[in-house]
Design an enzyme around this catalytic site. Structure first.
Site, short mmCIF file in Angstrom:
data_model
loop_
_atom_site.label_atom_id
_atom_site.label_comp_id
_atom_site.label_asym_id
_atom_site.label_seq_id
_atom_site.Cartn_x
_atom_site.Cartn_y
_atom_site.Cartn_z
N HIS A 147 0.85 -1.18 0.00
CA HIS A 147 0.00 0.00 0.00
C HIS A 147 0.89 1.24 0.00
O HIS A 147 1.84 1.33 0.79
CB HIS A 147 -0.91 0.01 1.23
CG HIS A 147 -2.03 -0.96 1.12
ND1 HIS A 147 -1.90 -2.19 0.54
CD2 HIS A 147 -3.33 -0.89 1.51
CE1 HIS A 147 -3.06 -2.83 0.57
NE2 HIS A 147 -3.94 -2.06 1.16
N LYS A 538 -13.05 5.34 7.38
CA LYS A 538 -13.41 6.38 6.39
C LYS A 538 -14.93 6.52 6.31
O LYS A 538 -15.44 7.62 6.11
CB LYS A 538 -12.82 6.02 5.03
CG LYS A 538 -13.13 7.05 3.93
CD LYS A 538 -12.21 6.87 2.75
CE LYS A 538 -12.50 5.60 1.98
NZ LYS A 538 -13.76 5.70 1.18
#
EC number: 4.1.1.31
Length: 873
Positions: A147, A538
């Site tokens: 990532h 999120k």
């Protein structure tokens, strides 16, 4: 003066240790010399002007407007050089802190004290018998991912490591004046090279570049540190380590998504996955050959003083029959040294394995282990220290890394599987995407044939909504290879709030899948599932997501108990607080009771990999801290205490979660919010940093909703604005919904989860700068959004301090407070440079050439702020 300004001044009480101050001052002075040499004294003077101005602003002696005016005076090219200077300073300050941490660890070790959060401390706390019992189930499983959260180029990381080597040399005690002078010259030379090394990547990384980058951590640290951790546990469990059979068993297993994770990354193909495993194998076999050769060359014990066992003599004789020239040569080189001969022969076989010389190669790690244990058992009779010293370390390394180094895991989105299955069932021509899915399964089969099932069998399914998403993978495997389908452990990944709620039901459905039933029978009813911290945070906000994940763990632990399944939870955490980050050991201790049970699997990514595994001493300390936490979290006593606290404060937690989620959604789901976010942050520009091979967002164009945006750039961009919103937003509203501050304080004192949640938010708040944040938020032209964000910040900060009882942020965390205090003024400098570039680019009234130069300034400042804050995503 604002509360934060008052706090800035009171923060001066956190004194920097003399050794750290000395190194920071030395490195800063040498960097100044390099800047003056390369850019002239006037450049250094401008750097110093900005440095002194931001420090004065921290003291309330200068304004942000004055600094902005100063920055606006410079030509863009000059501003770029100044941004480079502050970025290099952060690299050096981080290095100085790392050296101080290492010195502190060594000093404590030299004093003979049992370090808190170490394996010896766990034995001291729980007792030898209890730890020996827990060790039978103990497993740490870090999974390295690609990532894109490491903002530094590999060339920059390497340059920093060379500076580190020279700083160690310079600070070594007992050196003469001429030696120190030479060390200082070399140190200056390496800092000069760091300054001249481009901070930004010219080309985008491809997946195999990411694989090779991760190999640096293995080559430089992981291979050597793992046996040291086992040795620490063995020494703590009983006297005589190194002279007896080990009491510690190998409990660390590494995994990797690098080259296997294709969810949202079209650059990861079946060919890439195959190559990734081959690269890993080459590195681990080379390391094993080197270690075996080193031990063999030092094992000069004569047969007269360390007589070989009958079994070893027989094995040497058999080897001579099969490979007479090789064994004869070794006997000539090492006469009367049978153990040395044997290990040199073993090293030759490892080399042949790496070279694919099938006549001499090992077919599997088990064969190598058998040969090493043959030597160990022979030595144990007459030379126990030789049997259980370095040779034991080598055995532990083989048991840990095998011939594949780390299990390569495949990840793909459930919708890709559904589409592929629909095409296959329809019986028509297959699309390239479906062909790629089938090719991936065939590569998994090839890996298992070459390196064994443990090299690649886990298949993670993103956005698992039902058991059908798991069954789809098994059906695809049959479509790809029929009866020759590889062994697969399909791991459902639950990410959204709804998916977390549905997780137990999905697992119940999985029990009906025949392939899952077969795997449960084979593995002793072991099952693995993954929890996604990034997307849940999120979607729900940090506080609601934290509490939702805890509740899910409780329910899954109960489900596993009811269905007699040994469940391992795989925690998909990022490095930043908005993605489940924070101190790893505290995260373990905050898990729901019974959910750890001696097993902890977690993702490690980006800057976290090099922060934790970039140096031997720090890597060993990190791994011991996590192992300590897993042992303590698995203790019934700790579990009972945590369960009681969770039960007492359950209604309070639900109230906090509901209110915090409501506040978070009121902001992030408001019309126009995604567009506003793109204006006030360098979100669009972050993609130009070429951090990794994975696209920064789903789809093209500006994000229309948060669903279009991946969690990493969401967190990264907010960190750049100095708001750090994903780490705290909504928590203040959640805390405010509880009438009793005393009850909140009790939860903070008694419940590890609540304690960790508030401490992590406090850390994020400490890295937020209100005055600079307001300047970013003003770029969006929406005073309502800006006011909403700052009001929640003020509320969260106020209530976190009330509940923790602190008079200022990080009051009880001296080391972290010092680190933030050391960097904050210099991050301010880069933020002002970034604001200049971002403001001009957002206005759009610049030429193409000027826009290009402004973009360079912006990206350099992004890189520098990431280095200063030490978290990018």
């Amino acid at each position: 003066m604002t509360d934060q300004a008052v706090e800035r001044r009171s923060a001066a009480v956190v004194e920097m240790p003399d050794e750290l101050r000395r190194d920071v001052k030395l490195l800063g002075r040498l960097l100044g010399d390099v800047i003056a040499e390369q850019g002239g004294k006037d450049l250094l003077a401008d750097v110093e002007r900005l440095r002194k101005a931001v420090i004065a602003a921290r003291r309330g002696e200068a304004s942000a407007d004055e600094i902005a005016a100063m920055v606006a005076e410079w030509e863009i090219d000059r501003a770029v050089l100044i941004a480079r200077a502050f970025t290099c300073y952060f690299h050096l300050a981080n290095l100085a802190e790392e050296h101080y941490r290492i010195r502190t660890l060594r000093e404590r070790d030299a004093e003979g004290e049992v370090l808190k959060e170490s394996l010896a401390h766990a034995v001291q706390e729980l007792g030898t018998a209890r730890v020996q019992e827990l060790v039978e189930e103990l497993e740490l499983h870090p999974v390295l991912t690609a990532h894109p959260t490491e903002a530094r180029r590999r060339a920059v990381v390497t340059a920093i490591q060379r500076v580190s080597t020279q700083l160690t040399e310079y600070n070594s005690p007992g050196r003469g004046a001429s030696e120190r002078e030479e060390s200082l010259r070399r140190l200056l030379e390496e800092i000069d090279l760091l300054w001249r090394t481009a901070q930004l990547r010219d080309t985008k990384l491809d997946p195999l570049d990411e694989v090779r980058t991760a190999m640096a951590a293995f080559d430089e640290t992981l291979f050597r540190v793992v046996p040291q951790v086992y040795r620490s546990l063995d020494a703590a469990l009983g006297e005589g380590t190194g002279t007896r059979s080990p009491l510690a068993r190998p409990f660390i297993r590494y995994g990797s998504w690098i080259g296997g994770d294709r969810d949202g990354n079209p650059n990861v193909t079946a060919k890439v996955t195959r190559e990734a495993v081959l690269i890993q194998a080459e590195h681990v076999l080379t390391a094993l050959e080197t270690a075996t050769t080193r031990i063999a060359r030092t094992l000069t014990a004569n047969a007269q003083y360390a007589a070989p066992s009958r079994e070893l003599r027989s094995a040497i004789s058999t080897a001579e029959d099969a490979h007479p020239d090789l064994v004869s040569e070794l006997a000539t080189r090492s006469p009367q040294e049978p153990h040395r001969q044997w290990l040199l022969y073993v090293a030759a076989r490892i080399s042949a394995t790496n070279q694919r010389d099938l006549d001499l190669a090992y077919r599997a790690p088990a064969e190598l282990l058998a040969d090493l244990r043959l030597a160990q058992e022979s030595l144990a009779g007459h030379a126990a220290r030789q049997a259980y010293g370095e040779l034991q370390h080598l055995i532990w390394q083989v048991e840990t890394f095998g011939f594949h180094l780390a299990e390569l895991e495949v990840r793909q989105h459930s919708q890709v599987h559904a589409t592929a299955l629909a095409e296959i069932r329809a019986g028509g021509a297959l699309s390239p995407i479906t062909e790629e899915v089938l090719s991936t399964i065939r590569v998994i089969s090839w890996i298992q044939e070459r390196f064994g099932v443990n090299a690649c069998s886990r298949y993670v399914v993103s956005f698992t909504r039902s058991a059908d998403d798991v069954a789809a993978v098994y059906e695809l495997a049959e479509a790809a290879l029929g009866m020759r389908a590889p062994v697969l452990d399909v791991v459902p990944l639950f990410e959204s709030g709804a998916d977390l709620d549905n997780a137990p039901g999905v697992l119940t459905g999985m029990l009906e899948i025949p392939k899952v039933q077969t795997r449960l029978d084979t593995t002793g009813r072991r099952m693995e599932i993954m929890l996604g911290y990034s997307d849940s945070a999120k979607e729900l906000g940090p506080a609601a997501a934290t509490l939702k994940l805890y509740q899910t763990q409780e329910r899954l632990t109960e489900w596993a108990r009811e269905h007699e399944v040994k469940l391992r939870l795989f925690h998909g955490r990022g490095g930043a607080l908005g993605r489940g980050g924070g101190p790893a050991n505290r995260a373990v201790l905050a898990q729901a009771p019974g959910s750890v049970a001696g097993r902890f699997k977690v993702t490690e990514q980006g800057e976290v990999i090099f922060a934790r595994y970039g140096h031997m001493a720090i890597a060993r300390r990190h791994m011991e801290q996590v192992a300590n936490a897993v042992l303590l979290a698995s203790s019934p006593t700790n579990g009972s205490r945590t369960a009681a606290a969770a039960a007492r404060f359950r209604s309070l937690a639900e109230q906090v979660a509901s209110a915090s989620e409501g506040a978070y959604r009121a902001l992030t789901e408001a019309p126009g919010f995604p567009e506003w976010f793109a204006l006030v942050s360098p979100l669009e520009e972050i993609g130009s940093l070429r951090l990794g091979s994975r696209p920064a967002r789903r789809g093209l164009g500006a994000p229309r909703s948060l669903d279009d945006l991946r969690a990493i750039p969401w967190v990264f961009a907010w960190a750049q604005t100095r708001v750090n919103l994903p780490g705290w937003y909504g928590l203040g509203s959640g805390l405010a919904s509880v009438a009793s501050v005393e009850e909140l304080r009790a939860a903070y004192e008694e419940w590890p989860l609540f304690n960790a949640m508030l401490d992590n938010a406090e850390m994020s708040l400490a890295k937020t700068d209100r005055s600079i944040a307001e300047r970013y938020l003003a770029l969006g032209g929406r005073n309502d959004f800006a006011g909403q964000v700052m009001a929640e910040y003020d509320l969260t900060r106020k209530l976190v301090l009330q509940v923790t009882g602190h008079t200022r942020l990080l009051e009880n965390r001296k080391v972290l407070s010092r680190a933030v205090q050391l960097r904050d003024p210099y991050v301010d400098a880069l933020s002002h440079l970034q604001l200049r570039a971002l403001t001009a680019l957002r206005k759009g009234e610049v030429s193409e050439r000027e826009a290009e130069r402004l973009s360079t300034l912006l990206l350099l400042s992004v890189n520098g702020v990431a280095a200063g804050l030490q978290n990018t995503g």
